[in-house]
Enzyme design. Structure first.
Site, mmCIF file in Angstrom:
data_model
loop_
_atom_site.group_PDB
_atom_site.id
_atom_site.type_symbol
_atom_site.label_atom_id
_atom_site.label_comp_id
_atom_site.label_asym_id
_atom_site.label_seq_id
_atom_site.Cartn_x
_atom_site.Cartn_y
_atom_site.Cartn_z
ATOM 1 N N SER A 81 34.387 30.387 35.441
ATOM 2 C CA SER A 81 35.823 30.137 35.400
ATOM 3 C C SER A 81 36.455 30.518 36.720
ATOM 4 O O SER A 81 35.775 31.020 37.613
ATOM 5 C CB SER A 81 36.457 30.960 34.279
ATOM 6 O OG SER A 81 36.446 32.326 34.640
ATOM 7 N N LYS A 82 37.732 30.298 36.818
ATOM 8 C CA LYS A 82 38.438 30.541 38.086
ATOM 9 C C LYS A 82 38.237 31.958 38.604
ATOM 10 O O LYS A 82 38.316 32.194 39.791
ATOM 11 C CB LYS A 82 39.963 30.290 37.974
ATOM 12 C CG LYS A 82 40.405 29.172 37.075
ATOM 13 C CD LYS A 82 40.716 29.633 35.636
ATOM 14 C CE LYS A 82 39.994 28.714 34.654
ATOM 15 N NZ LYS A 82 39.512 29.351 33.445
ATOM 16 N N ARG A 83 38.014 32.863 37.682
ATOM 17 C CA ARG A 83 37.783 34.251 38.087
ATOM 18 C C ARG A 83 36.632 34.348 39.093
ATOM 19 O O ARG A 83 36.569 35.258 39.902
ATOM 20 C CB ARG A 83 37.403 35.116 36.887
ATOM 21 C CG ARG A 83 38.525 35.452 35.959
ATOM 22 C CD ARG A 83 38.055 36.433 34.902
ATOM 23 N NE ARG A 83 36.987 35.905 34.052
ATOM 24 C CZ ARG A 83 35.727 36.270 34.132
ATOM 25 N NH1 ARG A 83 35.354 37.168 35.010
ATOM 26 N NH2 ARG A 83 34.821 35.740 33.331
ATOM 27 N N GLY A 140 35.908 32.300 41.420
ATOM 28 C CA GLY A 140 36.138 31.591 42.675
ATOM 29 C C GLY A 140 36.221 30.100 42.420
ATOM 30 O O GLY A 140 36.776 29.681 41.409
#
Length: 517
Positions: A263-265, A267
Site C-alpha cells: 500500500s501507499k505506506r 512508497g
RNA sequence: GGCGCUAUCGUCUAGGGGUUAGGACGUCAGAUUCUCAAUCUGAAAACCCGGGUUCGAUUCCCGGUAGCGCUACCA
C-alpha cells in the site's frame, strides 16, 4: 446466444479436442491508479491471451458510484498503454450496462434463486454490530428470505426500497478446480445470502462480473487471490443460471517489505509512480512477470516474446510475494543498458525537457535540441551512449549526468569532500586548463598525455588530478572515463570549466580563511 | 471470532523420498582501475515447529504456529 464459439471444423486442430478461443479480461475499478498488483494481474491475463492467441478484454468496473472517478479510468488506460498491454476488446463500462444486470437479477429471482430484501443498511449494520459485541459470528440472518408473496407485495406497496439477494442453498458445498491453487471447496453454510442488486438499482461486484463474463464469453477468469472466497458465490450463480462456467485461476498477492499487502505506506505502488521515477516499462513488465512465476529455463531477463511463449498458469506460484524495489532497480539498469540508443534518445530528451534543461527550438518540420552546444541529434546520441552503461534510471540523465547537457550544474558536496582536498588543486587545475587550451589535436591520447605529464612534472599522483578534474568537469564523483568526458565536452568547455573550478576553489579557501580568526 | 489459502537463504524463486538443497537481487571480501557502474573470482545466507508414514523426510499425511485473504447494499 452462444457462450463459446465452437464454430467450424477448422478449430478442431487437436484430435478429439475442440479448440476454443481463449478470452480473458482485466477488470480494474476506477477507484485508484493502476496498482502494480493490478498491473501484474493484467500482465498475466495478457500473456495468457497472447500465448493462446486469444482475446484480451478490458472492462472498467465502475459500479461503485461514490468511489469511481472518470479521471482514474483515463489514468489506468494510460498506464496499460505505457506498459504495452494492448487490449483487443473494450474498454467496456459496467455503468453502461445497468439494464442488463437488472435483467439478470430478475431472471434469478424468477428462477427462485434470488429474492427481494427489505432490510435497510442501517438495520443490518445494527444487527451486525450487536452480534460482534456478543462475539457471535455474523452472517445475514435471512430475515427476508422466506417472506410470502403477499408480504413482499405489501412492502413494495409501502414503497420500501429493497435489494435483491441471492438464495444460497442451506446445505451442501461448492467446489472448483483452480488452475493455480488446485481443488478449492466451501460449505454453503459458511456463505450468506449476498446482495446482487443494491436498492439503488446498481449491481454489486458479484452480479456485475458474472453477467459480464458471461456476456463477454470469458473463458478464463484470472484475478487476484483476494477473490478466491468470492468464487463459490459466483459459481453458484452460474449454476443457478445453467450457464457454462469459466476456468478460474487466482494469483497470489503482492506484499510490501513488511509482508503486509502493498500500500501507499510502502512508497510507490502505482505504475505511474514508477514511470515518474524513470523506470522503463519493459523493466517493470519483466520484473512483475517474475513476481510469482518462473519460466522453465529460469532466465531472469526475459524478452516479451519468450515470456509469451513460456507462460503457463500452472507454473504460477501459490504464495504471496514481496515487491523488491532493489531488484526492480537492478532490472531497470539492465534494460537501460541494453536499450538501443535510437529508442533511448527520445526518452532522454523527454526527461531533459521535463527538467527544463533542453528547451526545444522548433525548427521547420523537426525539433532541434537546444542543449549544450546546440548539439546535433548525433552529438546527443553520442553523449547518451557514453552515459548509458552507468544509468540506473532515466532520471539520472537530468540528474547525475546534468553537466553533459548544460553548463549550469553544481559541484556535489560529497564529490568535493572526496576529491577536492589537496591545497595545490587550484593551481594545478588552472595550469591544466592552460595546457589543454593548446593541446593539438584534442583527442583521448593527447589529453591523457597532457594530464599525466603535468602530474609527473608537479610530482603528484595522476589519480589526484584525474579525480579532481572529473569533479571540475561534471560536478560529480561518478562519471565515465575522464578523457572520454573531455573529448565529449570539447576543448572550449573543458578549459572553461577547469578555470571555473580553480576559481571556485580559491574562493572557497579564501572564504574559509576569512571565517576562521 | 468464523471460513479459506499459503509456508525453501533478507527478497524473488528452482528442486524434490537418499542432492555438496541450485539460480537471481541484495550483502560482504578480492581482482581491475582514474571515480562509479560494468566485469571476473570468492564468501556468508534457507527447507517454520511437532507428530506420523518410511530403511530414510526438506519433499507425502495430520496437527500446531505464523502470515495473508474473505467475512459490505467495495471491487
Amino acid at each position: 446466444m452462444c457462450w463459446r464459439r465452437l464454430d467450424d471444423g477448422a478449430r478442431h486442430a487437436e484430435v478429439g479436442k475442440p479448440m476454443e478461443v481463449v478470452r480473458v479480461r482485466f477488470a480494474p475499478s476506477p477507484t485508484g491508479y493502476l496498482h502494480v498488483g493490478g498491473a501484474r494481474t493484467a500482465l498475466y491475463n495478457w500473456l495468457f491471451a497472447r500465448h493462446h492467441r486469444g482475446v484480451f478484454i478490458l472492462r472498467i468496473e465502475d459500479t461503485d458510484v461514490d468511489r469511481s472517478k472518470p479521471e482514474l479510468t483515463t489514468a489506468i488506460l494510460d498506464s496499460m498503454t505505457w506498459l504495452g498491454l494492448n487490449w483487443d476488446e473494450g474498454p467496456f463500462y459496467q455503468s453502461q450496462r445497468l439494464e442488463r444486470y437488472r435483467q439478470m437479477a430478475a431472471e434469478l429471482e424468477r428462477l427462485g434463486h434470488a429474492y427481494p430484501c427489505f432490510c435497510s443498511p442501517e438495520e443490518l449494520q445494527a444487527k451486525r454490530a450487536q452480534a460482534e459485541a456478543q462475539k457471535r459470528p455474523w452472517k445475514y440472518d435471512g430475515a427476508c428470505r422466506n417472506l410470502t408473496e403477499a408480504e413482499r407485495a405489501r412492502r413494495r406497496a409501502e414503497g420500501r426500497p429493497h435489494a435483491i439477494r441471492f438464495r444460497v442453498p442451506e446445505s451442501g458445498q461448492t467446489s472448483f478446480e483452480d488452475r493455480v491453487f488446485g481443488l478449492l471447496e466451501v460449505e454453503h453454510r459458511d456463505l450468506e445470502d449476498f446482495v446482487l442488486l443494491r436498492s439503488d438499482g446498481h449491481p454489486t461486484y458479484h452480479l456485475g462480473v458474472v453477467a459480464d463474463d458471461l456476456d463477454m464469453r470469458v473463458t478464463h477468469v484470472i484475478r487476484g487471490a483476494d477473490h478466491i472466497s468470492n468464487t463459490p458465490k459466483q459459481l453458484l450463480m452460474y449454476r443457478a443460471l445453467g450457464a457454462p462456467e469459466p476456468v478460474f485461476a487466482h494469483l497470489p498477492l503482492i506484499l510490501g517489505p513488511d509482508k503486509q499487502r502493498l500500500s501507499k505506506r510502502h512508497g510507490a505502488t502505482s505504475v505511474g509512480a514508477y514511470r515518474d521515477q524513470g523506470t522503463l516499462p519493459e523493466a517493470l513488465v519483466n520484473f512483475l512477470a517474475l513476481l510469482g512465476w518462473t519460466p522453465p529455463a529460469g532466465k531472469e531477463i526475459l524478452p516479451l516474446e519468450e515470456m509469451i511463449q513460456a507462460f503457463e498458469l500452472e507454473t504460477v506460484s501459490k504464495s504471496n510475494a514481496v515487491f523488491d524495489v532493489e531488484k526492480l532497480a537492478w532490472m531497470n539498469s539492465e534494460y537501460l543498458r541494453s536499450l538501443p540508443v535510437e529508442r533511448l534518445l527520445p526518452l532522454v530528451e523527454e526527461e531533459l525537457e521535463k527538467a527544463g534543461i533542453g528547451s526545444w527550438v522548433s525548427g521547420v518540420g523537426n525539433r532541434q535540441p537546444a542543449v549544450l552546444n546546440r548539439q546535433s541529434t548525433e552529438g546527443l546520441k553520442h553523449t547518451v551512449r557514453l552515459l548509458q552503461t552507468r544509468a540506473r534510471t532515466l532520471k539520472d540523465f537530468p540528474g547525475a549526468f546534468r553537466a553533459f547537457f548544460t553548463d549550469e550544474f553544481e559541484y556535489d558536496p560529497e564529490a568535493q569532500k572526496k576529491f577536492w582536498k589537496d591545497a595545490q588543486l587550484p593551481e594545478l587545475l588552472e595550469t591544466l586548463s592552460g595546457r589543454l587550451a593548446r593541446v593539438e589535436p584534442f583527442t583521448l591520447a593527447a589529453t591523457e598525455q597532457c594530464l599525466r605529464g603535468l602530474a609527473e612534472e608537479k610530482n603528484v599522483k595522476a589519480g589526484l588530478l584525474i579525480n579532481a578534474t572529473r569533479v571540475a568537469l561534471t560536478g560529480q564523483a561518478v562519471a565515465p572515463g575522464l578523457f572520454e568526458v573531455m573529448v565529449e565536452l570539447g576543448r572550449e568547455r573543458v578549459v572553461a570549466r577547469l578555470h571555473r573550478a580553480a576559481e571556485f576553489l580559491r574562493a572557497r579557501l579564501a572564504g574559509r580563511a576569512g571565517a576562521t580568526p
